[in-house]
Scaffold this motif. Sequence first.
Motif, PDB file in Angstrom:
ATOM      1  N   GLN A  88      -5.103   5.115   4.354  1.00  0.00           N
ATOM      2  CA  GLN A  88      -4.152   6.229   4.277  1.00  0.00           C
ATOM      3  C   GLN A  88      -3.499   6.344   2.905  1.00  0.00           C
ATOM      4  O   GLN A  88      -2.987   7.417   2.544  1.00  0.00           O
ATOM      5  N   ASN A  89      -3.522   5.243   2.143  1.00  0.00           N
ATOM      6  CA  ASN A  89      -2.814   5.231   0.861  1.00  0.00           C
ATOM      7  C   ASN A  89      -3.737   5.110  -0.349  1.00  0.00           C
ATOM      8  O   ASN A  89      -3.304   4.697  -1.418  1.00  0.00           O
TER       9      ASN A  89
ATOM     10  N   PHE B   7       0.828  -1.207   0.000  1.00  0.00           N
ATOM     11  CA  PHE B   7       0.000   0.000   0.000  1.00  0.00           C
ATOM     12  C   PHE B   7       0.863   1.257   0.000  1.00  0.00           C
ATOM     13  O   PHE B   7       0.604   2.216  -0.724  1.00  0.00           O
ATOM     14  N   LYS B   8       1.910   1.240   0.836  1.00  0.00           N
ATOM     15  CA  LYS B   8       2.775   2.417   0.943  1.00  0.00           C
ATOM     16  C   LYS B   8       3.597   2.631  -0.332  1.00  0.00           C
ATOM     17  O   LYS B   8       3.734   3.758  -0.812  1.00  0.00           O
TER      18      LYS B   8
ATOM     19  N   LYS C 244       1.191   3.918  -3.441  1.00  0.00           N
ATOM     20  CA  LYS C 244       0.170   4.841  -2.952  1.00  0.00           C
ATOM     21  C   LYS C 244      -0.740   5.296  -4.095  1.00  0.00           C
ATOM     22  O   LYS C 244      -0.267   5.642  -5.181  1.00  0.00           O
ATOM     23  N   ASP C 245      -2.031   5.233  -3.840  1.00  0.00           N
ATOM     24  CA  ASP C 245      -3.076   5.668  -4.776  1.00  0.00           C
ATOM     25  C   ASP C 245      -3.272   4.740  -5.976  1.00  0.00           C
ATOM     26  O   ASP C 245      -4.106   5.031  -6.839  1.00  0.00           O
TER      27      ASP C 245
END
Length: 317
Positions: free
Chosen positions: A287-288, A230-231, A234-235
């Motif tokens: 968060q991501n 995920f990090k 991101k997006d």
Amino acid sequence: MKRRQFLQSTALFSVASLVNANELFAQTPLINKAGLGLFSIPKMLENDFDGAFAMLAKMGYKEVECFGPYEFSTEKAKASWNAVTPQLGFKGSGFFNKTAADFFKAAKSNGISIPAMHTDLDTLSNNMGPLAEAANLIGAKYVVLPSIPDAERKNLDDYKRVAEKFNSIGAEAKKEGIRFAYHNHGYGLNNVNGVMPLNIIFDQTDPSLVYFEMDLYWTIAGGADPVELFKKHKDRYKMVHIKDMKEAKRFAGDGGDASQWISLFPYMTSCGEGVLDLPTILTAAKQNGVEHFFVEQDMVQSPEIALKKSIDYLKSL
């Protein structure tokens, strides 16, 4: 101002301050709209379509993700599905003998939206027009490939060709006002000649054309760390399938064939009843850039109990 008016005004101000303070410190749910992948309840949908949607609404599910093939799917896709239905124990899929409009109506009348629909590579490649028409009708923003066919992921060069194909599919989807996404299984997560095949897809696809849906269970079974993915990307991940695992398990091999997936089915359990650190994983997801959170307990037994446990757990986060 008279004394009585002053005291009344002061009291009202105090109450208003208290309400604002309560709102300020109230815990915001991690997941506002929990969804369900409908492969969790195919037999129920086949046998009691209206009752299935009513059950989900009563539990509090707000979104669903359907799966193909559909009436407009290619003949190749339909033939592949018919070949496995004897093992699955049900035939229904897609809109379960309903029109797209009636399927949408059934969901909407129960307060449920349909932001995504799973389909297959052949239909994505050759029948994007009818697929997009149905997606737009039911409000599905994403059309999702649940897995890459075995024959198209034998080596790293195959993955490069897959990335090119994904870019083309994504471009066609964009023209139709929808988005294309790829849902990972457990393959492609182990390095081959120093390269993780999944990274080829990330690195060689256009972020504006190709999105992703992570399956937490298969990602962990394949030996990858969902939080790091995920990090790192991101997006790119916009959806996630949430399963829990009774005990930590890995694939016997590289996760590349159905027999390895099926062997891990018995370890699936309701969210919060297994060993996965779902609060940490789902926080990282949100968060991501993840937008949709779908519980998926493949063909789960006693869905009225198991799926209720999952959504109650997610509501508590």
